[in-house]
Scaffold this active site. Structure first.
Site, PDB file in Angstrom:
ATOM      1  N   SER A 381       0.633  -1.131  -0.091  1.00 57.75           N
ATOM      2  CA  SER A 381      -0.001  -0.150  -0.013  1.00 57.75           C
ATOM      3  C   SER A 381       0.822   1.366  -0.036  1.00 57.75           C
ATOM      4  O   SER A 381       1.403   1.483  -1.004  1.00 57.75           O
ATOM      5  CB  SER A 381      -0.856  -0.142   1.114  1.00 57.75           C
ATOM      6  OG  SER A 381      -1.980   1.034   0.974  1.00 57.75           O
ATOM      7  N   LYS A 406      -0.834  -4.546  -2.694  1.00 50.46           N
ATOM      8  CA  LYS A 406      -2.227  -3.944  -2.423  1.00 50.46           C
ATOM      9  C   LYS A 406      -2.278  -2.703  -3.168  1.00 50.46           C
ATOM     10  O   LYS A 406      -1.695  -1.420  -2.560  1.00 50.46           O
ATOM     11  CB  LYS A 406      -2.181  -3.832  -0.992  1.00 50.46           C
ATOM     12  CG  LYS A 406      -3.548  -3.451  -0.365  1.00 50.46           C
ATOM     13  CD  LYS A 406      -3.784  -3.234   0.976  1.00 50.46           C
ATOM     14  CE  LYS A 406      -5.053  -2.751   1.527  1.00 50.46           C
ATOM     15  NZ  LYS A 406      -5.061  -2.462   2.802  1.00 50.46           N
TER      16      LYS A 406
END
Length: 492
Positions: A381, A406
């Site tokens: 992320s 992600k």
């Protein structure tokens, strides 16, 4: 039979701030005897694109960005940045073009009062998914029919836990593990952790994508887990006698958290040692929960001698997590420390396929010295976005393993009953428009343990963190890459 009648207006106008959950507007609901219907009314509306959320270096950045800037300014001429943190993103995009439609569904009111309350939560969650989920096909299924099916399954239940399980089951059909619902108690725990402080045992847990194992990524120095001898690479198998099979990292972390002064028993498989029979050694420890102050930033100077015998010093900065501030926004703030101008930091693509770049505004890098970024499967992320921003803008070489993958943007909405709904509402693309989600970012140079056999001059330090880093295989590769770049006179 008693039925439920409620009206759902899914305008969803206010955009939640990055890193903050918004409180869902109240949904009118009326219980009435006799036959009634659920009426769901959908109204989408146009919104202008949001301004670029990244400020220039003169404006106030989050604490992690400021601290890293101060550390970077005092480092040696070349630097290595290690990104190991895992964090979710909470930064939704504008709603799609306006469209009005309605749906009327009849369903029976559950006899158990606590289940009846979750029925309302089901409708609320279903409506938010219907309006904002990144995949407008809902994984190629009839989402309206899915609501009716779940309501029927929920009707005979007798507990709220079982009813929440039905909502989770409905969300699982979307094929996106990051779109989920958590209970009110779990949400409170999540908010504590996102604010930079937590009551727990001081350990970072993440699921290994290939095997599904829950591995210790790091321990807070001096924390309960660290004092008990838990190390990076240990596999978590049980918490208080219950298997962690099927749990993700966040769910396991929530089990480990708790009130200060309470204890939790964990069983792990040692990731560094085997017993005499060649089997992996198990260890079981009792940990006391404490207030854990998350300090994700650490720095040191690594000294070594180059091939020509000259002493070299490399600055090492480690970001263990992106927690305080706006999660992904904090990653973008950090990127500005190393970049100049108006470069694109990341792109977003919404459910309609619209791509929007997020650019810096007159950025000023603190240094133009060569930079290497270390990444691995624990980089996710915010870490991936930062790595992509530095790499695609030609500022850094990536060394390590493929990142986690992600790359979804999530909104977090607090529902009426205090639970929270996480929804993937869009995706991130790197500045060069490379896919991140489920793909990850490939490093320029792969490193593996066998590289430890490379010849190396004796360490200039005998102990301490810098000494252990000097024998890290990926650090060795990073230093070689930095030496080559310094020879070229290049900034990356």
């Amino acid at each position: 039979m008693e039925m439920v009648e409620c009206s759902l207006a899914a305008t969803l106008a206010p955009r939640p701030l990055p890193g903050r959950a918004r409180k869902a507007p109240p949904r009118p609901a009326v219980l009435a005897a006799g036959r009634a219907r659920l009426q769901v009314r959908s109204a989408r509306r146009e919104q202008p694109p949001p301004p670029a959320p990244v400020r220039d270096a003169s404006s106030g950045t989050e604490r992690s960005g400021r601290a890293l800037g101060q550390a970077a300014a005092g480092l040696a001429a070349a630097a290595v940045v290690s990104l190991t943190g895992f964090a979710g993103d909470v930064s939704p995009l504008p709603a799609p073009p306006a469209r009005a439609e309605s749906l009327t569904v009849a369903f029976p009111v559950a006899k158990a009062r606590e289940v009846n309350r979750v029925q309302r939560t089901l409708v609320e969650a279903w409506g938010l998914i219907r309006e904002t989920f990144v995949d407008p096909t809902f994984n190629h299924q009839d989402w309206d029919q899915k609501l009716q099916q779940t309501m029927v399954e929920m009707f005979p239940l007798k507990s709220a836990d079982a009813a929440y399980g039905k909502i989770s089951g409905m969300l699982s059909t979307l094929g996106d593990p990051f779109t989920r619902i958590i209970s009110p108690a779990e949400y409170q725990s999540f908010r504590i952790g996102s604010d930079g402080n937590v009551q727990g045992v001081g350990v970072f847990i993440n699921r290994e994508p290939s095997s599904g194992r829950l591995l210790v990524m790091d321990c807070i120095q001096g924390g309960p887990a660290d004092r008990a001898g838990i190390h990076e690479g240990d596999e978590l198998v049980e918490i208080d006698g219950k298997s962690v099979s099927g749990l993700d990292g966040e769910a396991a972390a929530q089990r480990l958290r708790g009130r200060v002064g309470t204890t939790v028993k964990v069983k792990l498989l040692d990731g560094t040692d085997n017993d005499r029979g060649g089997r992996i050694r198990q260890k079981e420890v009792q940990l006391s929960r404490e207030i854990i102050n998350l300090s994700p930033l650490s720095t040191t100077i690594i000294s070594h001698r180059s091939d020509n015998g000259h002493e070299c010093k490399t600055g090492y900065v480690r970001l263990a997590s992106f927690s305080q501030g706006g999660l992904v926004k904090a990653g973008l703030d950090v990127a500005q420390i190393w970049l100049d101008g108006d470069e694109t930091l990341v792109n977003t693509i919404d459910r309609e396929g619209n791509v929007l770049p997020i650019n810096m505004i007159q950025g000023h890098s603190l240094t133009h010295d060569p930079l290497v970024v270390l990444v691995n499967e624990g980089s996710a992320s915010a870490s991936e976005i930062l790595a992509g921003a530095l790499h695609d803008n030609g500022r850094a070489i990536l060394v390590g393993h493929r990142t986690f993958g992600k790359g979804k943007i999530q909104s977090v909405t607090e529902l009426d009953d205090g639970s929270a709904l996480f929804i993937s509402v869009a995706k991130y693309l790197s500045p060069a428009l490379h896919e991140i989600d489920q793909v990850g970012i490939q490093p320029d140079i792969q490193c593996s343990p066998d590289i430890l056999s490379l010849p190396r001059a004796p360490s200039l330090r005998e102990n301490g963190e810098a000494s252990s880093l000097e024998m890290d295989s990926c650090i060795m590769v990073a230093e070689q890459a930095l030496e080559i770049e310094q020879t070229k006179g290049s900034a990356s």
